[in-house]
Design a protein around this motif. Structure first.
Motif, short mmCIF file in Angstrom:
data_model
loop_
_atom_site.label_atom_id
_atom_site.label_comp_id
_atom_site.label_asym_id
_atom_site.label_seq_id
_atom_site.Cartn_x
_atom_site.Cartn_y
_atom_site.Cartn_z
N GLN A 118 -2.09 14.50 1.54
CA GLN A 118 -2.28 13.08 1.30
C GLN A 118 -3.75 12.80 1.08
O GLN A 118 -4.59 13.10 1.92
N TYR A 154 -4.24 6.29 1.15
CA TYR A 154 -3.21 5.31 1.49
C TYR A 154 -3.81 3.96 1.12
O TYR A 154 -4.68 3.43 1.82
N ASP A 161 6.72 6.06 -2.89
CA ASP A 161 6.76 5.22 -1.70
C ASP A 161 8.17 4.68 -1.46
O ASP A 161 8.65 4.64 -0.33
N ARG A 203 0.85 -1.18 0.00
CA ARG A 203 0.00 0.00 0.00
C ARG A 203 0.90 1.24 0.00
O ARG A 203 1.94 1.26 0.65
N ARG A 231 1.23 5.77 -0.26
CA ARG A 231 0.61 7.08 -0.08
C ARG A 231 0.33 7.72 -1.44
O ARG A 231 1.11 7.54 -2.39
N ASN A 285 2.67 4.21 7.21
CA ASN A 285 1.81 5.34 6.86
C ASN A 285 1.94 6.50 7.85
O ASN A 285 0.99 7.26 8.06
N GLU A 286 3.10 6.66 8.44
CA GLU A 286 3.32 7.80 9.33
C GLU A 286 3.33 9.10 8.51
O GLU A 286 3.90 9.15 7.41
#
Length: 800
Positions: free
Chosen positions: A194, A197, A209, A184, A186, A223-224
């Motif tokens: 964003q 995600y 990514d 996955r 962003r 996904n921070e």
């Protein structure tokens, strides 16, 4: 990367890693694990397999891939089931599309047998709801095993499988494969907000990514959110423009497709630049660092932004070169794994659990208990189990699709996807001129055939069609010179007298202390940007009969006398217009005539089947034997081979051709009620002879019909004629699982004409007195490896 204007673009010769991950014949998934059986002396040592290793690469996958993975734990439970943990790669992965265990589909929704852990940040907590994505301690972990691991940031599949009680040794190890959607990623708008995600095969978001994961934020959580400083390194407008370029819809051969997709997997240690290189190739782009920001640009037709003449260049700075002829490649190989090789011929519709096909070949494309998926329409991507196959144009599902499918729906068999393909281009004139082959190879990852064609044409044109290059220095103060970037198109002199000019693409820029700029450029050719592709015929490999038999091959007899049609028929029997032991045939019950519909050409020993003009449906030939079945046993394997071509000047034959083994009354079926038939699909026959073969295992619960025969016909009809006639050069029927070439001397039995049956009898001394009524055991199987001859060298034909 250093500040300034540096770039990453396509360059041949780098090794990018394998597009398939792990298992069986493929490389491991790179979890950093190893496995072995622990052969202790304890009778009940339950832990069979456990492996781990530090410093090993972890697989990373974008898009879709066929994944085997790396077994890290295998354990026999008290109930005799087996717990199996298989590392798939770095997370967070999206999940499985379909999984097979020992060639049978496993329902990934059955949490009693399968758990998918996507590679989230680990949680030290017991798993209580395996249907929900989690990275907790899997409930399939063996009781009492320590330490129990969450495998943080590693995607893995956990399985709990029963062993085969009848054959426990054969299933001591499980073969587990699946089609998985990879990481996955962003997604952003042009301002850096964003917006998603999620899994995506868009090369722009995959490349971003990879940069975030390995360069900008290598120690971040899944996904921070990016910090302001991290966002400041990204040109979001450029990434959004590239993403839109890749998502643009093209119409190729009547179908709507996206221009570019990224399906790549890095299973071996690979540096960041090489990994970026492959993703950039799949998205037809190059990457720059511009004013401290990472900015990708799609490689597409563009206009010149600066015109230079002699007054703009430093004196004596212009150098014009041309690539030496001897250094130009003349053999190009582009390999890829076909994402759509499992797409079926024709189309389908469905009503409940009944699937009906048009121009399909269900009998050869699917297996009972296999999987069919939808490849167009609102339910695209749905999978269903094949419960039974009624015919080439009808099959039954284990459960219906979520909605009935309208006529024209595309379909496929995912077990046939990801076949390796190669596109090859050869410049023979150049090879003759330089006296050697100069080979270049490139791996395109996972692609569809049309996209692979477009990419390979783009890469080929970029190398071959741009031999001229230039170097020059632009004087300080030239308007627009400071805005130049690698990839820009400019117009500059094409000769040292400054009489002509040419468009160039800037490849590199060096800023000098005096404000001048040294430029390296290569000629610009807009024709290399290919957004079209030709028809993609179904591959049909042709045999090399020069090595049809290995030196140590066991001799196998052809049971069909005169299978090459070299003997004339007998008046009052099959007739002198036919080859002996054969006659004309229509699978639709028609009456083909000679020579109007089918003609035996004695001087070439071939049958010409005139499906281009005949008004009789489904015509061909059949053999004429009354007691051939008395040479065979129930449960025995037999292999049919036939040599075919179409009679046209070029192209491919546009109808299915079918071959079956059946009784004279055509009522001999397998236990499921299906014919012993195979299909040579549309677009398989060229205008040179090719061998097609198939092995059948005769049913073991009843006797083989005495009057066993071979039937060959085309699906062409009077209302739907074929593009060309087709020709039959020879046909053979052999006991066992090996196809054989025709051999007039292969059998020596005599025969007589049975006028009552209208068929030939093999003389009594060569056949059984009576046929056995059932399989007595091992009729067609070798009892040991010494008796097997699965590959005697006859691998040149096309298995159907």
């Amino acid at each position: 990367m250093p500040q300034g204007e540096t770039g990453v673009g396509f360059q041949f010769g780098w090794e990018w890693g394998q597009p398939l991950l792990g298992g069986g014949e493929f490389e491991g998934a790179g979890f950093g694990g190893f496995g072995r059986f622990l052969n202790g002396k304890k009778k009940n040592a339950p832990l069979e397999l456990l492996g781990a290793a530090l410093g090993q690469p972890v697989a990373e996958m974008y898009g879709r891939a066929l994944v085997g993975g790396n077994v890290v734990l295998q354990h026999k439970n008290d109930d005799k089931s087996v717990s199996l943990f298989i590392a798939l790669g770095e997370g967070e992965m999206d999940g499985p599309e379909v999984v097979w265990v020992n060639d049978r589909r496993l329902s990934t929704a059955n949490t009693a047998k399968y758990h998918f852990h996507p590679g989230l940040d680990g949680e030290i907590a017991n798993e209580t709801d395996p249907a929900t994505r989690n990275q907790k301690l899997c409930s399939f972990f063996p009781d009492g095993f320590r330490p129990r691991l969450a495998f943080s940031r590693t995607a893995y599949a956990a399985l709990n499988l029963p062993r085969d009680k009848k054959h426990p040794k054969k299933t001591r190890e499980f073969e587990v494969f699946g089609v998985y959607r990879g990481l996955r990623v962003r997604q952003f708008d042009n301002a850096g907000n964003q917006t998603a995600y999620a899994w995506s095969a868009n090369p722009a978001w995959c490349a971003l990514d990879l940069l975030i994961r390995r360069y900008l934020k290598p120690h971040g959580l899944v996904n921070e959110a990016l910090t302001a400083a991290e966002k400041a390194r990204i040109d979001f407008q450029a990434f959004k423009d590239w993403a839109d370029f890749c998502d643009e819809t093209l119409t190729i051969n009547g179908e709507s497709v996206k221009r570019c997709e990224c399906h790549v997997a890095f299973a071996e240690e690979t540096d960041l630049l090489r990994a970026l290189e492959l993703i950039l190739v799949t998205g037809r782009a190059y990457l720059l660092e511009r004013l401290g920001k990472l900015a990708p640009f799609p490689d597409e037709p563009r206009n010149s932004i600066l015109v230079l003449d002699a007054d703009d260049l430093a004196p004596n700075s212009l150098t014009l070169t041309r690539r030496p002829l001897r250094d130009t490649p003349n053999l190009f190989r582009f390999t890829y794994h076909d994402l759509d090789s499992g797409r079926g011929l024709g189309s389908i519709s469905s009503s409940g659990t009944t699937v009906t096909g048009v121009d399909t070949n269900f009998l050869t494309w699917f297996e009972k208990d296999g999987v069919i998926d939808l490849r167009s329409g609102s339910q695209k991507g749905e999978f269903r189990r094949v419960k039974s196959i009624t015919s080439d144009t009808e099959l039954k599902l284990g459960s219906a699709f979520s909605a009935d499918q309208a006529t024209g729906t595309a379909y496929g068999n995912p077990a046939k996807d990801f076949e390796e393909r190669t596109r090859e281009a050869v410049n023979e004139d150049h090879q003759d001129a330089v006296g050697r082959i100069q080979e270049v190879e490139a791996d395109l990852g996972g692609q569809t055939p049309e996209r692979a064609e477009r990419l390979s044409e783009y890469l080929l044109g970029s190398l071959v069609d741009r031999p001229r290059s230039a170097r020059f220095t632009i004087l300080s103060g030239v308007n627009g010179a400071l805005n130049l970037l690698p990839g820009d198109v400019i117009t500059a002199p094409a000769d040292l007298e400054f009489l002509t000019s040419r468009d160039y693409e800037v490849m590199g820029i060096t800023d000098n202390p005096d404000g001048s700029r040294a430029v390296e450029a290569i000629e610009y050719q807009p024709a290399v940007f290919v957004d079209t592709a030709g028809p993609q015929p179904q591959p049909a490999d042709q045999p090399d009969l020069s090595e049809a038999f290995a030196e140590n091959a066991q001799t196998v007899a052809n049971l069909l006398k005169n299978g090459s049609f070299y003997r004339i028929g007998v008046a009052g029997q099959e007739g002198t217009a036919n080859a002996r032991h054969f006659k004309l045939y229509s699978n639709a019950g028609g009456s083909p005539a000679s020579p109007t519909d089918v003609e035996w050409v004695s001087d070439r020993d071939v049958y010409v089947v005139k499906t281009k003009t005949s008004s009789v449906d489904k015509i061909g030939i059949r053999s004429l034997w009354n007691n051939l079945g008395l040479l065979l046993k129930p449960g025995q394997s037999v292999t049919v081979a036939v040599s075919l071509r179409h009679a046209g000047a070029s192209g491919l034959y546009d109808k299915d051709i079918k071959v079956k083994v059946d009784s004279d009354a055509e009522n001999y079926n397998d236990p499921d009620g299906n014919d012993y038939a195979f299909t040579i699909p549309v677009d398989s026959l060229e205008n040179t002879f090719g061998v097609f073969y198939h092995t059948f295992t005769l049913r073991g619960d009843q006797q083989v019909p005495n009057a066993l025969n071979v039937f060959i016909w085309s699906e062409a009809t009077g209302a739907s004629k074929s593009s060309e006639d087709y020709e039959i050069d020879w046909v053979t029927l052999a006991p066992g699982a090996v196809w054989v070439h025709f051999d007039p001397q292969a059998v020596s039995y005599g025969q007589t004409w049975n006028a009552g049956a209208g068929l030939y009898d093999i003389e009594n001394q060569f056949i059984k007195d009576s046929a056995p009524s059932s399989d007595t055991g091992g009729a067609g199987a070798a009892s040991s490896s010494a008796g097997a001859h699965a590959d005697p060298g006859n691998t040149g034909g096309t298995a159907a």
